[in-house]
Scaffold this motif. Structure first.
Motif, PDB file in Angstrom:
ATOM      1  N   TYR A  41       0.771  -1.320   0.084  1.00 21.86           N
ATOM      2  CA  TYR A  41      -0.060   0.144   0.050  1.00 21.86           C
ATOM      3  C   TYR A  41       0.959   1.360   0.089  1.00 21.86           C
ATOM      4  O   TYR A  41       0.200   2.231  -0.298  1.00 21.86           O
ATOM      5  CB  TYR A  41      -0.973  -0.197   1.188  1.00 21.86           C
ATOM      6  N   GLN A  77       9.579   2.302   9.652  1.00 20.89           N
ATOM      7  CA  GLN A  77       8.125   2.305   9.689  1.00 20.89           C
ATOM      8  C   GLN A  77       7.732   2.242  11.282  1.00 20.89           C
ATOM      9  O   GLN A  77       8.315   3.226  11.852  1.00 20.89           O
ATOM     10  CB  GLN A  77       7.574   1.129   9.167  1.00 20.89           C
ATOM     11  N   SER A  78       6.576   1.610  11.620  1.00 17.31           N
ATOM     12  CA  SER A  78       6.232   1.712  12.993  1.00 17.31           C
ATOM     13  C   SER A  78       6.972   1.543  14.037  1.00 17.31           C
ATOM     14  O   SER A  78       6.632   1.824  15.154  1.00 17.31           O
ATOM     15  CB  SER A  78       4.852   0.888  12.853  1.00 17.31           C
ATOM     16  N   PHE A 110      -3.494  -1.699  12.994  1.00 18.87           N
ATOM     17  CA  PHE A 110      -2.829  -0.369  13.118  1.00 18.87           C
ATOM     18  C   PHE A 110      -3.357   1.001  12.366  1.00 18.87           C
ATOM     19  O   PHE A 110      -3.062   2.015  12.841  1.00 18.87           O
ATOM     20  CB  PHE A 110      -1.400  -0.681  12.647  1.00 18.87           C
ATOM     21  N   GLU A 172       5.060   7.350   0.570  1.00 13.72           N
ATOM     22  CA  GLU A 172       3.890   7.368   1.543  1.00 13.72           C
ATOM     23  C   GLU A 172       3.176   8.687   1.482  1.00 13.72           C
ATOM     24  O   GLU A 172       2.105   8.660   1.447  1.00 13.72           O
ATOM     25  CB  GLU A 172       4.430   6.904   2.955  1.00 13.72           C
ATOM     26  N   ASN A 179      -4.001   8.121   6.334  1.00 13.06           N
ATOM     27  CA  ASN A 179      -3.552   8.636   7.582  1.00 13.06           C
ATOM     28  C   ASN A 179      -3.565  10.105   7.549  1.00 13.06           C
ATOM     29  O   ASN A 179      -3.760  10.709   8.729  1.00 13.06           O
ATOM     30  CB  ASN A 179      -1.856   8.541   7.358  1.00 13.06           C
ATOM     31  N   TYR A 203       5.324  12.584  10.819  1.00 18.28           N
ATOM     32  CA  TYR A 203       5.112  11.104  10.961  1.00 18.28           C
ATOM     33  C   TYR A 203       5.564  10.207   9.965  1.00 18.28           C
ATOM     34  O   TYR A 203       6.225   9.224   9.848  1.00 18.28           O
ATOM     35  CB  TYR A 203       3.552  10.743  11.235  1.00 18.28           C
ATOM     36  N   CYS A 207       8.716   7.382   9.866  1.00 23.78           N
ATOM     37  CA  CYS A 207       8.492   6.104   9.438  1.00 23.78           C
ATOM     38  C   CYS A 207       9.498   5.516   8.223  1.00 23.78           C
ATOM     39  O   CYS A 207       9.718   4.524   8.100  1.00 23.78           O
ATOM     40  CB  CYS A 207       7.211   5.857   8.857  1.00 23.78           C
ATOM     41  N   VAL A 273       5.838  -2.055   9.248  1.00 19.82           N
ATOM     42  CA  VAL A 273       5.689  -2.879   7.693  1.00 19.82           C
ATOM     43  C   VAL A 273       6.848  -2.713   6.676  1.00 19.82           C
ATOM     44  O   VAL A 273       6.681  -3.311   5.782  1.00 19.82           O
ATOM     45  CB  VAL A 273       4.281  -2.292   7.035  1.00 19.82           C
TER      46      VAL A 273
HETATM   47  N1  GLN Z   1       4.061   4.341   7.507  1.00 20.03           N
HETATM   48  C1  GLN Z   1       3.082   3.155   7.879  1.00 20.03           C
HETATM   49  C2  GLN Z   1       1.956   3.639   7.662  1.00 20.03           C
HETATM   50  O1  GLN Z   1       1.294   4.710   8.510  1.00 20.03           O
HETATM   51  C3  GLN Z   1       3.382   2.518   9.155  1.00 20.03           C
HETATM   52  C4  GLN Z   1       2.716   1.265   9.401  1.00 20.03           C
HETATM   53  C5  GLN Z   1       3.426   0.366  10.245  1.00 20.03           C
HETATM   54  O2  GLN Z   1       4.424   0.006  10.282  1.00 20.03           O
HETATM   55  N2  GLN Z   1       2.444  -0.758  10.518  1.00 20.03           N
HETATM   56  O3  GLN Z   1       1.014   2.999   7.343  1.00 20.03           O
END
Ligand code: GLN
Length: 334
Positions: A41, A77-78, A110, A172, A179, A203, A207, A273
């Motif tokens: 995604y 990422q997260s 998430f 992203e 988001n 954010y 990530c 992710v």
């Molecule tokens: N940057 C990703 C998001 O916001 C982080 C999500 C993840 O790592 N679970 O979708």
């Protein structure tokens, strides 16, 4: 940033000790599990090589153990959510953070668009809504320098200068409508202050910080070592903030898999992710893994298998009788 490569205490390769043996076994057990899918995604993440597996452990005294692709770069990422939360707690205090972000497991995905029905705040800082709010807090404190300041702290935890992966960030940013929607809802209910777009941009950047499994093990070991980076000896995070962060990682770090995870491993963890996972065994060691195929909850398939194997082999579960942890009560009695 000091050059610390020479400071890292590599594990002896001649006589394999128990940690290296457990790590090799974890690698072997995870290797054949090629199920799962790359996160697509975020278009740029779909371009990763799925056949990567790297595991690293750093002890709280700074000894490093590795196997596999531990120097392969990928985006945090997260996993950034744990370190950003820790920083926010330190900068504005737990009370102010708690007034805007809860500490309850959401039991949901998430990226769910849901908030606590009573407080209207995000359930916890380990899901997107909570992490975007935390980014808003960091942005309020640091203003336009926010990314550089937070990156500096992450870099101190990794003991090397980390960098932004510009193409993942732009990918992203171009596709992160969900988001952005979350951030505008948070703004509408008064949880996230203006400028909302700056918070969500921070954010996305956080990530997109590029790390390796070795970096993650050192960052996790910095948490395990009460905030002092075991490689550089530098104080990076405040102990009280780490305590709260690990508690939330314990109950919420693996999203809606957190309950099974904590029962099976007993290790506070955080996944991303990009394929990374960190595990923090308090006062003992930090684990960093990288394997980009994800399960349906967004956790690294091979990372989950490998860390569970490590926990079993080394008795790392918090409530395992072999894990004596910090037995300070006994010391008080003696
Ligand atoms: N940057 C990703 C998001 O916001 C982080 C999500 C993840 O790592 N679970 O979708």
């Amino acid at each position: 940033m000091v050059d610390v490569a020479s400071n890292i205490n590599l594990s002896p390769t001649h006589s394999k000790d128990a940690i290296q043996m457990a790590l090799d076994l974890a690698y072997k057990q995870a290797l054949s599990h090629t199920e799962g899918h790359l996160a697509d995604y975020i278009p740029e993440l779909a371009l990763m090589n799925p056949d990567r597996l790297g595991l690293a452990v750093m002890t709280a005294k700074g000894r490093l153990y590795t196997v596999g692709d531990v120097n392969e770069p990928f985006t945090i990422q997260s996993i950034s959510k744990a370190f950003s939360y820790c920083l926010a707690l330190e900068l504005v205090g737990a009370e102010k953070v708690r007034a805007r972000v809860g500490v309850e497991p959401s039991g949901d995905a998430f990226n769910a668009i849901e908030f606590d029905p009573v407080t209207r705040c995000p359930f916890n800082p380990m899901v997107n809504a909570g992490a975007i709010t935390v980014a808003g807090i960091l942005r309020d404190v640091y203003q336009q320098d926010a990314f550089e300041k937070v990156l500096e702290r992450f870099s101190k935890a990794a003991s090397r200068q980390l960098e932004l992966d510009e193409s993942v960030y732009l990918s992203e940013k171009a596709t992160g409508h969900r988001n952005r929607a979350i951030s505008h809802l948070l703004c509408a209910s008064g949880v996230l202050a203006e400028p909302v777009d700056e918070a969500v941009d921070l954010y996305f950047r956080l990530c997109s910080i590029r790390v390796t499994a070795t970096d993650l093990a050192i960052m996790a070991a910095t948490f395990a070592n009460m905030g002092e980076n075991p490689v550089t000896g530098e104080e990076v995070f405040e102990l009280k903030a780490i305590r709260d962060t690990l508690a939330v990682m314990y109950s919420c770090g693996m999203y809606d898999f957190s309950g099974s995870w904590i029962c099976d491993t007993g290790i506070p963890a955080k996944s991303g992710v990009g394929g990374g996972v960190i595990g923090v065994v308090n006062r003992q060691l930090g684990i960093g893994s990288f394997a980009p195929r994800l399960d349906e909850k967004g956790n690294s398939v091979q990372g989950v298998i490998a860390i569970k194997s490590l926990s079993d082999e080394l008795g790392l579960h918090t409530f395992e009788c072999s894990n004596t942890g910090s037995s300070f009560v006994e010391q008080l009695i003696r």
